[in-house]
Scaffold this active site. Structure first.
Site, PDB file in Angstrom:
ATOM      1  N   LYS A 117       0.774  -1.464   0.149  1.00 50.10           N
ATOM      2  CA  LYS A 117      -0.149  -0.227   0.082  1.00 50.10           C
ATOM      3  C   LYS A 117       0.793   1.039  -0.053  1.00 50.10           C
ATOM      4  CE  LYS A 117      -4.087  -2.138   0.377  1.00 50.10           C
ATOM      5  NZ  LYS A 117      -5.282  -1.610  -0.970  1.00 50.10           N
ATOM      6  N   GLU A 156     -10.087   6.369   3.036  1.00 50.00           N
ATOM      7  CA  GLU A 156     -10.419   5.082   3.762  1.00 50.00           C
ATOM      8  C   GLU A 156      -9.624   3.400   4.062  1.00 50.00           C
ATOM      9  OE1 GLU A 156      -9.087   2.515   0.413  1.00 50.00           O
ATOM     10  OE2 GLU A 156      -9.688   4.354   0.029  1.00 50.00           O
ATOM     11  N   SER A 188       1.572  -9.832  -0.465  1.00 47.90           N
ATOM     12  CA  SER A 188       1.389  -8.413  -0.145  1.00 47.90           C
ATOM     13  C   SER A 188       1.383  -7.641   0.433  1.00 47.90           C
ATOM     14  CB  SER A 188       0.111  -7.896  -1.188  1.00 47.90           C
ATOM     15  OG  SER A 188      -0.935  -8.890  -0.175  1.00 47.90           O
TER      16      SER A 188
END
Length: 392
Positions: A89, A111, A373
């Site tokens: 991210k 969010e 991830s």
């Protein structure tokens, strides 16, 4: 067919910009700023410097030898769990907050579901010295408490969302409402390849670094491209980032793994394999919805995969056949979580554990590249509670 975004933000029949008029101007401003920045060498150079110094790129490609023995194929892990803040991210948030500074925005909102995007946004905002507000479903606040603490330590204000299912979908709704109200000074750092144009393309472009690095690393490590590239898919940013490195390599199979939830016809988050076309959060894609077009509740043991839609680029990839999509259940993901920990000493996030579950089930052959991830610190309590319930 390789999906390419057109000037209206569509990937074939998916994508677009379906939003209230109040947001059209902000999205147009964002599109112009992004297009200009991405074409400018200075912005790209500054971003690459940040990816190296702040994020810690390139992340390693890891030869998972003991997991490979278990699977029956050579498994290479792209270690996004080793990026700063613990997941892929951060690639997106650093880029978007850099863009926000360029646009003169003085406030950041986001969010989050599993909390990793919230942590990454709070990290980037702290680095640039900007205030940050993160909207998070109340259910996720409870099950991802560690990431809530991390966000608050980084200076962010975390606002629990109690509307609807109190999960990721509802957090996106609240972030969009805030942005409409405060658009003049606020930039909304959307966390995945979803939402209205230009967000899916912005996020995908900022995550492309994963696939670009992995492609080079595969050629260096094994002297050839992988036979199969596998990644988990919720909204789909880590998968798109990895897949884009191999779009032109027709011999490389692309496989996305969705949340099968409880399995056996129970609640799930498999928007591609079990969804239908519709509009959610400003884009046309594949969604979980009833016959009247009302959005259905998505479920996954993983807070990052219980989104009732998917990015439009994934919908286009599935429609064209360039990528294949399957699902893994909560139980399979829990088992895979333990397998990777025991075989490689790596505790994965529950999201990529779904992709590992697919490998354990399907037993593919050849060289397999899998996107790891994120790391699993945030999920340890969830896993422990699930294992306890299973024993009772």
């Amino acid at each position: 067919m390789i999906p390419k975004v057109d000037k209206l933000g569509r990937y074939g029949e998916f994508g677009g910009r379906y939003v209230p008029e109040a947001l059209m101007g902000a999205l147009g401003e964002l599109e112009t700023a992004w297009t200009d920045a991405w074409a400018e060498g200075g912005f790209r150079t500054e971003l690459n410097d940040l990816l190296a110094a702040v994020v810690g790129r390139p992340t390693p490609l890891y030869d998972a030898k003991r997991l490979s023995e278990r699977v029956g194929a050579r498994v290479l892990l792209k270690r996004e769990d080793l990026a700063h803040s613990g997941a892929h991210k951060i690639n997106n948030t650093v880029g978007q907050v850099l863009l926000a500074k360029r646009m003169g925005k003085t406030r950041i909102i986001a969010e989050t579901g599993a909390g990793q995007h919230g942590v990454a946004t709070a990290t980037a905002a702290a680095y640039f010295g900007l205030p940050c507000v993160v909207f998070m479903g109340a259910v996720d606040v409870e099950r991802q408490h560690l990431n809530v603490v991390r966000m608050e330590l980084l200076g962010a204000q975390v606002i629990p969302v109690t509307a609807g299912s109190s999960t990721l979908k509802d957090a996106v709704n609240e972030a969009l409402r805030d942005w409409v109200t405060n658009v003049e000074d606020t930039h909304y750092v959307l966390g995945s390849v979803v939402g209205p144009h230009p967000y899916p393309e912005i996020v995908a472009s900022l995550q492309e670094v994963i696939g670009e690095e992995a492609r080079r690393q595969c050629l260096q490590m094994i002297g050839e491209l992988p036979d199969e590239v596998v990644a988990c898919v919720g909204g789909g940013s880590n998968a798109i980032g990895l897949f884009r490195g191999f779009y032109d390599d027709d011999e490389v199979r692309l496989v996305g793994i969705e949340a099968g939830g409880e399995g056996g016809g129970g609640p799930h988050g498999a928007s591609i394999t079990k969804g239908t076309p519709g509009v959610l959060h400003g884009a046309r894609s594949l969604l979980l919805q009833d016959d009247d077009g009302l959005i259905a509740h998505a479920h996954s043991i993983s807070a990052g995969l219980d989104y009732p839609g998917v990015g439009p680029e994934h919908a286009a990839l599935a429609h064209s056949g360039r990528a294949t999509y399957e699902s893994a259940t909560d139980a399979e993901a829990l088992d895979a979580f333990g397998v990777l920990a025991e075989t490689e000493g790596i505790i994965p996030a529950l999201e990529p554990a779904h992709a590992i579950a697919y490998l354990l089930r399907s037993k593919p052959k050849g060289n397999i590249l899998l996107g790891l991830s994120g790391r699993g610190d945030k999920d340890v309590e969830t896993v422990a509670a699930a294992l306890l319930r299973a024993k009772q």
